[in-house]
Scaffold this active site. Structure first.
Site, PDB file in Angstrom:
ATOM      1  N   GLY A  13       0.898  -1.234  -0.075  1.00  0.00           N
ATOM      2  CA  GLY A  13       0.066   0.041   0.132  1.00  0.00           C
ATOM      3  C   GLY A  13       0.982   1.272   0.101  1.00  0.00           C
ATOM      4  NE  ARG A  16      -4.212   6.504  -1.953  1.00  0.00           N
ATOM      5  CZ  ARG A  16      -5.414   6.556  -2.068  1.00  0.00           C
ATOM      6  NH1 ARG A  16      -5.741   7.976  -2.620  1.00  0.00           N
ATOM      7  NH2 ARG A  16      -6.401   6.169  -1.845  1.00  0.00           N
ATOM      8  CE1 TYR A 154      -8.927   0.850   8.037  1.00  0.00           C
ATOM      9  CE2 TYR A 154      -9.202   1.732  10.217  1.00  0.00           C
ATOM     10  CZ  TYR A 154      -8.561   1.476   9.106  1.00  0.00           C
ATOM     11  OH  TYR A 154      -7.105   2.128   9.176  1.00  0.00           O
ATOM     12  CB  ALA A 157      -9.645  -5.497   9.528  1.00  0.00           C
ATOM     13  CE  LYS A 158      -5.906  -0.860   9.546  1.00  0.00           C
ATOM     14  NZ  LYS A 158      -4.910  -1.172   8.950  1.00  0.00           N
TER      15      LYS A 158
END
Length: 253
Positions: A13, A16, A154, A157-158
């Site tokens: 990733g 950017r 999210y 997942a984190k």
């Protein structure tokens, strides 16, 4: 870092935002860096900046949730830059929504990129680390792991990445491989700018609002996260293993 101890890192990733800042920081620290993202062409500006500063870098296009693509990408990095003994699992996406509005596809997309992707890249690279008797894996978690409205996928997942980090730290420590996680708070990136747009604020308004609840009275920058990753990757951080470092401008529980 001398030529004899030159390390190769893979940053996912990395076209950017936080990933790009991490890639450039590690290159400045003396590592060769594979700048990996879904679109390899999007990585080329980051590679150009690294090379312009005298570093070595490679643009790599791969879907981190695709098992075969990851295996090929990691092998290509080993061939082009050298054995990848540093991995920074940063690739991530947002598909925010309240639970009753969240589709199964939105859940799966977030899980596949964050969790499956980190698993696949770490698994593919760990053999180079164990062969070398040295390695560093840094996973990007988030303070959303503690819970955040509209981010069930999210946040899960984190939080999962923190458990993944601690388990790999136990498994790989005896091979000279440390595994840690960085959990950013509000960081000014294109991703958080998109959040501002979704909630009907300008980015400056969102940053000003967020700063009011941060003890250091500012939002974070990608370089803040990159500095934390740099610490975990250092040669002399070998006794720090299985830790989660919140980079959030204040304490997190």
């Amino acid at each position: 870092m001398t030529e004899a101890t030159l390390r190769t890192a893979i940053v996912t990733g990395a076209a950017r935002g936080i990933g790009a800042a991490v890639a450039e920081r590690l290159a400045a620290d003396g590592l060769a860096v594979a700048v990996l993202d879904l679109d390899g062409d999007a990585c080329k500006p980051v590679v150009a900046r690294i090379e312009g500063a005298g570093g070595r870098a490679l643009a790599v296009g791969a879907d981190v949730s695709d098992e075969q693509a990851v295996e090929r990408a990691v092998a290509d990095v080993a061939d082009e830059l050298g054995a990848p003994t540093v991995v920074v699992n940063n690739a991530g996406v947002l598909r925010d929504n309240l639970l009753f509005k969240m589709s199964a596809a939105d859940w799966d997309t977030v899980m596949n990129v964050h969790l499956r992707g980190s698993f696949l890249v770490s698994r593919a690279a760990q053999k180079y680390m164990t062969d070398a008797g040295w390695g560093r894996i840094v996973n990007l978690s988030s303070d959303s792991a503690l819970g955040n409205r509209g981010q069930a996928n999210y946040s899960a997942a984190k939080a999962g990445l923190q458990g993944f980090t601690k388990t790999l730290a136990i498994e790989l420590g005896k091979f000279g491989v440390t595994v840690n996680a960085v959990a950013p708070g509000f960081i000014a990136t294109d991703m958080t700018a998109g959040t501002a747009e979704r909630v009907g604020l300008t980015f400056d308004e969102l940053k000003a609002y967020a700063s009011q609840n941060i003890p250091v009275q500012r939002v974070g920058e990608p370089a803040d996260v990159a500095a934390a990753v740099s610490f975990f990757v250092r040669e002399d951080s070998s006794f720090v293993n299985g830790q989660v470092l919140y980079v959030a401008g204040g304490p997190k529980a």
